[in-house]
Enzyme design. Structure first.
Site, PDB file in Angstrom:
ATOM      1  N   HIS A 212       0.828  -1.192   0.000  1.00 24.94           N
ATOM      2  CA  HIS A 212       0.000   0.000   0.000  1.00 24.94           C
ATOM      3  C   HIS A 212       0.866   1.247   0.000  1.00 24.94           C
ATOM      4  CE1 HIS A 212      -3.957  -1.725   1.705  1.00 24.94           C
ATOM      5  NE2 HIS A 212      -4.003  -1.585   0.411  1.00 24.94           N
TER       6      HIS A 212
ATOM      7  N   GLU B 198      -6.647 -11.219 -21.800  1.00 24.20           N
ATOM      8  CA  GLU B 198      -5.558 -11.485 -20.852  1.00 24.20           C
ATOM      9  C   GLU B 198      -5.161 -12.949 -20.872  1.00 24.20           C
ATOM     10  OE1 GLU B 198      -6.318  -8.923 -17.048  1.00 24.20           O
ATOM     11  OE2 GLU B 198      -8.246  -9.793 -17.623  1.00 24.20           O
TER      12      GLU B 198
ATOM     13  N   ASP C 134      -1.427  -9.299 -17.353  1.00 21.56           N
ATOM     14  CA  ASP C 134      -1.743 -10.712 -17.194  1.00 21.56           C
ATOM     15  C   ASP C 134      -1.413 -11.514 -18.446  1.00 21.56           C
ATOM     16  OD1 ASP C 134      -2.650 -11.316 -14.555  1.00 21.56           O
ATOM     17  OD2 ASP C 134      -4.348 -10.000 -14.919  1.00 21.56           O
TER      18      ASP C 134
ATOM     19  N   CYS D  89      -4.493  -1.801 -22.116  1.00 22.10           N
ATOM     20  CA  CYS D  89      -4.616  -1.082 -20.845  1.00 22.10           C
ATOM     21  C   CYS D  89      -3.641  -1.584 -19.778  1.00 22.10           C
ATOM     22  CB  CYS D  89      -6.045  -1.134 -20.313  1.00 22.10           C
ATOM     23  SG  CYS D  89      -6.577  -2.801 -19.883  1.00 22.10           S
TER      24      CYS D  89
END
Ligand code: PEP
Ligand code: MG
Length: 572
Positions: A190, A432, A456, A503
């Site tokens: 994070h 993906e 991916d 993307c």
């Protein structure tokens, strides 16, 4: 004496500052027992430290309210929740009252017990939550032994520490800290995510640096390469100044591109969408002239909490995103939970042997009818406020798309029955899974658009885990197999008249723009922070010259050949 450390860059940016070393080794408290008569007082001492830590978090939250994105404030909330966790509080109290441990030792014992649980977890996301726990334990500990206020970091300092918590980063930046060097952490933590969105340079994995650096040492930190120079010499400083000036020039140059079209030298317009979820990202996307949002990862709404967001809450989030883009389309990707994205509500299955190949993305949505239908209704309702699209993740076959299309129509019909006039939004598939890419001809008439998730796709095509550092350079889109497959998907979309975007992170790398253009790509979706750089790179490209060299790119037999092609493509 000058020394150079090569660690991992987690948030880019160049900084020069004095070191402020902070170690939480104070937690290495030895075993200490208190006499029976003092047990009550010791438990109370812990209680006071807990109260003080809670008060500190409350004050921090109040200060941040309205100044930062919801995502940033959520980090603070997560820490406040941990501080109120009844299991933690009861365990500490038990250790003091039953074992007669000192409050400090009880804290350490309980921390080590919980850390052992976190460390056994396979999921890197959950594992990274140990940072949050350590941060909270550190705060309580500081209040337990505090005799004088903790030293405040001051402007111009580089914090050098064993670990840094997300909620601290916000405070540190407000105090003028110019960079953070941390021994623990990963680009997935994070803290790293937040540092990137705060534009605060962060280097992780700096264990050796932590041992060598002392308070007051001068450091030069490069958050992109992970290079740290201790005691930079005259040549380093010259280099630093030159790079800063260069950065400033580039920023000014980039600013001028805000309202310019993304057009190649020979006049072809290219579409640049933003990958955006937070309010800040939306504002940035707007400011840099994104054509819309090409990827809104809706699972972020589900990741930090124990209850599922209901239809109303999701609707409000989606509606606000649509409103924020003021008429430019927003592409909502349906829930992409599973594998490395485990939610706290427990939708993602916990004990799969091979989670990356397991119940993730659309497979998970199709497992939970009510959760999926709720999400589709929330998206359908938001469509009344502006253009939006629905994007389906981890599609492996046509059947999945047909089912989702039916469910989407049903959700739209349910919303219309409530009196909201909406039409079924355009629906697209993420490419993906290699089989979906190879067999893309079977998907084209089931979708309105495609978006290639190279993060991916590369991992599945090369059988290289995207989160495994040990595999190093093997994870790269610069592989002849990847390029051929991209060309195949883009070409199939173009022949069928179906728009294809990329993307994944690859789309945000300006160095790779000539390559993607040569492969036929005309739509990119990327983090808004990189959008102007990409626009500049595209404006420097001569599309017909790149197309003329596309065959050569597709003939490349290895990464070196692809890199040579790229070098030759970069305008002098
Ligand atoms: C991708 O896989 O390229 C992608 C954009 O999705 P995510 O990174 O969220 O898996
Ligand atoms: Mg993906």
């Amino acid at each position: 004496m000058r020394q150079v450390f090569a660690d991992h860059g987690a948030s880019r940016g160049l900084a020069l500052g004095r070191a402020r070393v902070r170690l939480s080794r104070a937690l290495e408290v030895g075993e200490r027992h208190v006499p029976a008569a003092q047990v009550g007082a010791e438990a109370q001492r812990l209680q006071h430290a807990l109260d003080a830590a809670r008060e500190e978090m409350r004050a921090l939250r109040e200060k941040l309210q309205g100044a930062l994105s919801d995502e940033a404030v959520e980090f603070v909330d997560l820490h406040a929740l941990l501080l109120d966790d009844p299991e933690l509080i009861q365990a500490l109290d038990g250790l003091i009252r039953q074992e007669r441990y000192s409050a400090g030792y009880a804290l350490r014992v309980q921390r080590d017990r919980l850390a052992a649980v976190f460390e056994r977890m396979d999921d890197p996301y959950l594992k990274a939550r140990l940072d949050d726990l350590d941060h909270i334990i550190g705060r309580i500990h500081a209040h337990l032994y505090r005799r004088e206020p903790a030293p405040r970091s001051t402007a111009g300092e580089v914090l050098v520490c064993d670990n840094v918590a997300p909620s601290e980063l916000i405070q540190l930046q407000a105090q003028g800290v110019v960079a953070v060097v941390s021994a623990a952490g990963s680009p997935l933590s994070h803290s790293a995510i937040l540092a990137r969105s705060l534009y605060l340079p962060l280097v992780v994995g700096a264990t050796e640096a932590l041992d060598r650096i002392n308070d007051g040492d001068v450091l030069m930190v490069d958050g992109e390469s992970g290079r740290i120079v201790l005691d930079p010499d005259a040549a380093d400083l010259r280099d630093y100044r030159a790079r800063r000036q260069q950065e400033a020039r580039e920023r000014r140059g980039l600013e001028r591109l805000r309202s310019k079209p993304t057009r190649t030298l020979d006049g072809t317009d290219i579409v640049l969408y933003a990958n955006a979820e937070s309010r800040e990202d939306m504002a940035r996307a707007h400011a840099v002239g994104a054509a819309g949002v090409g990827l809104y990862r809706t699972e972020f709404l589900f990741l930090q909490r124990e209850e599922l967001p209901d239809e109303e809450e999701q609707f409000l989030a989606y509606r606000d995103a649509v409103l924020a883009m003021g008429g430019r389309p927003v592409t909502f990707r349906t829930l992409d939970l599973g594998a490395d994205k485990a939610d706290r509500a427990g939708l993602a299955l916990a004990n799969e042997d091979n989670p990356a190949l397991g119940v993730r993305g659309v497979r998970l949505s199709l497992l939970y009818d009510e959760v999926f239908d709720t999400q589709l209704r929330a998206i359908a309702r938001a469509a009344a406020y502006g253009p939006l699209r629905v994007l389906v993740p981890m599609v492996s076959c046509r059947e999945e798309l047909l089912i989702v299309r039916r469910r989407l129509r049903r959700a739209v019909a349910a919303v219309r029955r409530r009196g909201v006039a909406v039409e079924p939004p355009p629906m697209g598939a993420m490419i993906e899974v290699p089989a979906a890419a190879i067999g893309v001809h079977g998907l084209l008439d089931a979708v309105d658009f495609l978006s290639v998730g190279t993060n991916d796709l590369v991992q599945y095509l090369l059988a290289v885990d995207r989160n495994n550092d040990a595999l190093g350079g093997l994870y790269s889109p610069l592989h002849p197999g990847v390029l051929r497959l991209l060309a195949h998907v883009i070409g199939a979309g173009a022949r069928h008249g179906t728009p294809v975007a990329v993307c994944g992170e690859m789309a945000g790398d300006p160095m790779l723009a000539p390559l993607l253009l040569a492969l036929g790509l005309r739509e990119f979706s990327l983090h808004p922070a990189n959008l102007l750089e990409l626009r500049r790179a595209i404006r420097d490209c001569d599309l017909s010259a790149l197309q003329a060299r596309a065959d050569k790119l597709l003939q490349a037999r290895d990464r070196a050949a692809i890199e040579r092609w790229l070098q030759a493509a970069v305008p002098a």
